[in-house]
Enzyme design. Structure first.
Site, PDB file in Angstrom:
ATOM      1  N   ASN A  41       9.945 -10.570  -2.517  1.00  0.00           N
ATOM      2  CA  ASN A  41      10.857 -10.080  -1.652  1.00  0.00           C
ATOM      3  C   ASN A  41      11.097 -11.066  -0.323  1.00  0.00           C
ATOM      4  OD1 ASN A  41       8.571  -9.968   0.657  1.00  0.00           O
ATOM      5  ND2 ASN A  41       7.785  -8.475  -0.778  1.00  0.00           N
TER       6      ASN A  41
ATOM      7  N   ALA B 106       1.176  -8.266   5.323  1.00  0.00           N
ATOM      8  CA  ALA B 106       2.094  -8.518   4.069  1.00  0.00           C
ATOM      9  C   ALA B 106       3.138  -7.665   3.341  1.00  0.00           C
ATOM     10  CB  ALA B 106       0.702  -9.006   3.046  1.00  0.00           C
TER      11      ALA B 106
ATOM     12  N   LYS C  99       7.751 -16.714 -22.474  1.00  0.00           N
ATOM     13  CA  LYS C  99       9.119 -16.264 -21.759  1.00  0.00           C
ATOM     14  C   LYS C  99      10.083 -15.263 -22.763  1.00  0.00           C
ATOM     15  CE  LYS C  99      13.002 -19.089 -19.995  1.00  0.00           C
ATOM     16  NZ  LYS C  99      13.952 -19.840 -20.493  1.00  0.00           N
TER      17      LYS C  99
ATOM     18  N   ASP D  72      -2.181   0.476  -3.141  1.00  0.00           N
ATOM     19  CA  ASP D  72      -1.695   0.231  -2.011  1.00  0.00           C
ATOM     20  C   ASP D  72      -2.955  -0.668  -0.944  1.00  0.00           C
ATOM     21  OD1 ASP D  72      -1.377   0.739   1.060  1.00  0.00           O
ATOM     22  OD2 ASP D  72       0.607   1.561   0.557  1.00  0.00           O
TER      23      ASP D  72
ATOM     24  N   LYS E 257       3.627   6.837   7.676  1.00  0.00           N
ATOM     25  CA  LYS E 257       2.724   5.903   6.988  1.00  0.00           C
ATOM     26  C   LYS E 257       1.455   5.845   7.783  1.00  0.00           C
ATOM     27  CE  LYS E 257       6.248   2.835   5.085  1.00  0.00           C
ATOM     28  NZ  LYS E 257       7.240   1.695   5.363  1.00  0.00           N
TER      29      LYS E 257
HETATM   30  N1  CTP Z   1       1.051  -2.473   1.903  1.00  0.00           N
HETATM   31  C1  CTP Z   1      -0.265  -2.562   1.162  1.00  0.00           C
HETATM   32  N2  CTP Z   1      -0.300  -2.556  -0.194  1.00  0.00           N
HETATM   33  C2  CTP Z   1       0.985  -2.024  -0.845  1.00  0.00           C
HETATM   34  C3  CTP Z   1       2.277  -1.974  -0.126  1.00  0.00           C
HETATM   35  C4  CTP Z   1       1.860  -1.982   1.223  1.00  0.00           C
HETATM   36  O1  CTP Z   1      -1.211  -3.029   1.784  1.00  0.00           O
HETATM   37  N3  CTP Z   1       0.979  -1.938  -2.089  1.00  0.00           N
HETATM   38  C5  CTP Z   1       0.804  -2.212   3.501  1.00  0.00           C
HETATM   39  C6  CTP Z   1       1.752  -3.504   4.035  1.00  0.00           C
HETATM   40  O2  CTP Z   1       0.977  -4.703   4.119  1.00  0.00           O
HETATM   41  C7  CTP Z   1       2.049  -2.861   5.312  1.00  0.00           C
HETATM   42  C8  CTP Z   1       1.977  -1.331   5.039  1.00  0.00           C
HETATM   43  O3  CTP Z   1       1.195  -1.303   3.551  1.00  0.00           O
HETATM   44  O4  CTP Z   1       1.041  -3.042   6.346  1.00  0.00           O
HETATM   45  C9  CTP Z   1       3.370  -0.512   4.985  1.00  0.00           C
HETATM   46  O5  CTP Z   1       4.231  -1.444   4.020  1.00  0.00           O
HETATM   47  P1  CTP Z   1       5.853  -1.022   3.855  1.00  0.00           P
HETATM   48  O6  CTP Z   1       6.367  -2.027   2.898  1.00  0.00           O
HETATM   49  O7  CTP Z   1       6.576  -0.831   5.212  1.00  0.00           O
HETATM   50  O8  CTP Z   1       5.550   0.236   3.174  1.00  0.00           O
HETATM   51  P2  CTP Z   1       5.243   0.923   1.765  1.00  0.00           P
HETATM   52  O9  CTP Z   1       3.897   1.490   2.023  1.00  0.00           O
HETATM   53  O10 CTP Z   1       5.374  -0.238   0.630  1.00  0.00           O
HETATM   54  O11 CTP Z   1       6.262   2.052   1.522  1.00  0.00           O
HETATM   55  P3  CTP Z   1       7.914   2.021   1.461  1.00  0.00           P
HETATM   56  O12 CTP Z   1       8.088   0.710   0.610  1.00  0.00           O
HETATM   57  O13 CTP Z   1       8.202   3.195   0.820  1.00  0.00           O
HETATM   58  O14 CTP Z   1       8.457   2.038   2.808  1.00  0.00           O
END
Ligand code: CTP
Length: 399
Positions: A211, A275, A289, A305, A338
């Site tokens: 990303n 992150a 590949k 997560d 969240k």
């Molecule tokens: N995060 C994490 N591990 C993951 C996904 C997210 O620790 N696998 C953490 C990110 O570092 C951030 C928080 O969760 O602190 C929210 O991340 P975000 O990308 O805004 O949201 P998501 O939980 O991924 O949900 P969505 O993409 O559906 O908004």
């Protein structure tokens, strides 16, 4: 405990009427057990004499860049390395302008430019000069560079006018420095982890999904934690950013590696998850590949997560767990969700749909959602300042 004992302060006195008060700063610092070396700019010597500064500090006073005797003994680089902090008092409009443009045409400005220490400025000037847009722009610039500004105050001026621009009183300047040293000292017992940057999830040995995260906000937070005395570990995905000195940096690629490194660096007092972790990984990463075919169907499975996992950890949950939220819409609703669902203490939300802030920009605007308090907006500013504001709140929370 006397926090000032044996601290080394480099005092730079610039040419303004408030310079006479700087002699009192030397006296107060010496009384508290500091070693004080002083630089007088050429104009400062018209207001106070090197002899007065030398007598009070019991040290040689430095006045000119090309003083061969002094240079041989202690050059402009060693002077700034010697100090624990640099204090510029009074800081004139001219000195502020020189700092903001990076000019180095005398000993004082050369030392400032060459310094790797925390630098405090106590500005003093006429109210019109203080309010001049050029001076205001310079101040914004140097604040963004991390210089710490003390004052000035509002009051009667030596020139007979009234307004903002008086140098803060010596004992108040000492107080501001004392708070800085105290914070550093107190926070030294605290450990922090910061996660930053994107993760990469591999499809095959050469391709991955990632990303737009630049890691800038997380790096700035780690740097600010370090500046405030925290023993800091930064766990980061691939970025183009330079390593930060004096912190432990662990470089990972995948979300799984980020989780493993986070776990093996616990326990900590504070964990900040900034992150942009990939939510999905490829099921069955091939060793070879992938060859071109008509269509390619990928099966993605959820990554664990990390924020939720650590927030809900039975034995290793840090005292303060801070998550981020990158949102393009319904920022408040999604962030509060969240906060509830992930079990962290704060969610710091940024709106990544705005092109001038967030991903890859040097600027950000964040909304902090707390568990038991109303949310707070930190309006658009440099990520460095956002980081300092966040760290200020972390310090007051954990202390
Ligand atoms: N995060 C994490 N591990 C993951 C996904 C997210 O620790 N696998 C953490 C990110 O570092 C951030 C928080 O969760 O602190 C929210 O991340 P975000 O990308 O805004 O949201 P998501 O939980 O991924 O949900 P969505 O993409 O559906 O908004």
């Amino acid at each position: 405990m006397n926090i000032f004992l044996n601290k080394k302060i480099l005092l730079i006195i610039c040419g303004g009427i408030a310079a006479y008060k700087s002699l009192e700063i030397i006296r107060l610092l010496k009384k508290r057990g500091c070693q004080v070396k002083t630089i007088l700019t050429r104009n400062a010597t018209k207001f106070v004499t090197p002899l007065s500064a030398a007598s009070l500090s019991q040290e040689k006073v430095y006045t000119d860049l090309f003083d061969e005797d002094n240079e041989a003994e202690m050059d402009h680089i060693s002077l700034s390395r010697w100090a624990d902090i640099v204090l510029i008092a009074p800081a004139t409009a001219n000195t502020i302008s020189k700092i903001s443009s990076g000019s180095a045409d005398d000993l004082a400005s050369t030392v400032i430019l060459a310094s790797n220490k925390d630098i405090f400025l106590a500005p003093a000037m006429n109210v019109r000069m203080w309010e001049h847009p050029a001076n205001k722009d310079n101040l914004i610039k140097i604040k963004n560079l991390g210089y710490r500004i003390i004052g000035p105050e509002i009051g009667d001026m030596a020139c007979g006018e009234y307004g903002e621009g008086k140098m803060t009183e010596p004992n108040q300047i000492i107080k501001a420095i004392e708070i800085f040293f105290n914070n550093k000292n107190q926070n030294q017992k605290f450990k922090a982890i910061v996660t930053a940057g994107p993760t990469q999830e591999f499809l095959d040995p050469v391709r991955f999904i990632t990303n737009k995260s630049s890691g800038k906000q997380g790096f700035a937070i780690a740097e600010s934690l370090r500046d405030n005395g925290f023993d800091t570990t930064l766990i980061t995905g691939p970025t183009n950013l330079k390593d930060i000195a004096d912190i432990k940096i662990i470089k990972i690629k995948t979300a799984k590696e980020m989780l493993d490194e986070t776990l093996s660096n616990l326990p900590v007092d504070v964990a900040i998850f900034s992150a942009a972790v990939a939510d999905f990984k490829i099921n069955n990463v091939g060793k070879q590949k992938i060859k071109k075919e008509k269509n390619l169907n990928l099966i993605l499975e959820r990554n664990i997560d990390i924020l939720s996992h650590i927030s809900n950890h039975n034995s290793l949950r840090p005292k303060l767990v801070v998550g981020f939220a990158a949102e393009t819409d319904n920022l408040e609703k999604n962030s509060k969700k969240k906060l509830d669902e992930k079990g962290c203490d704060w969610i710091i939300a940024n709106d990544v749909s705005k092109s001038n802030i967030g991903f890859n920009s040097d600027y950000n605007e964040v909304n902090i959602f707390y568990k038991n308090m109303t949310n707070e907006l930190i309006p658009i500013t440099k990520k460095k300042i956002i980081a300092e504001e966040i760290v200020k709140r972390i310090i007051s929370q954990i202390n």
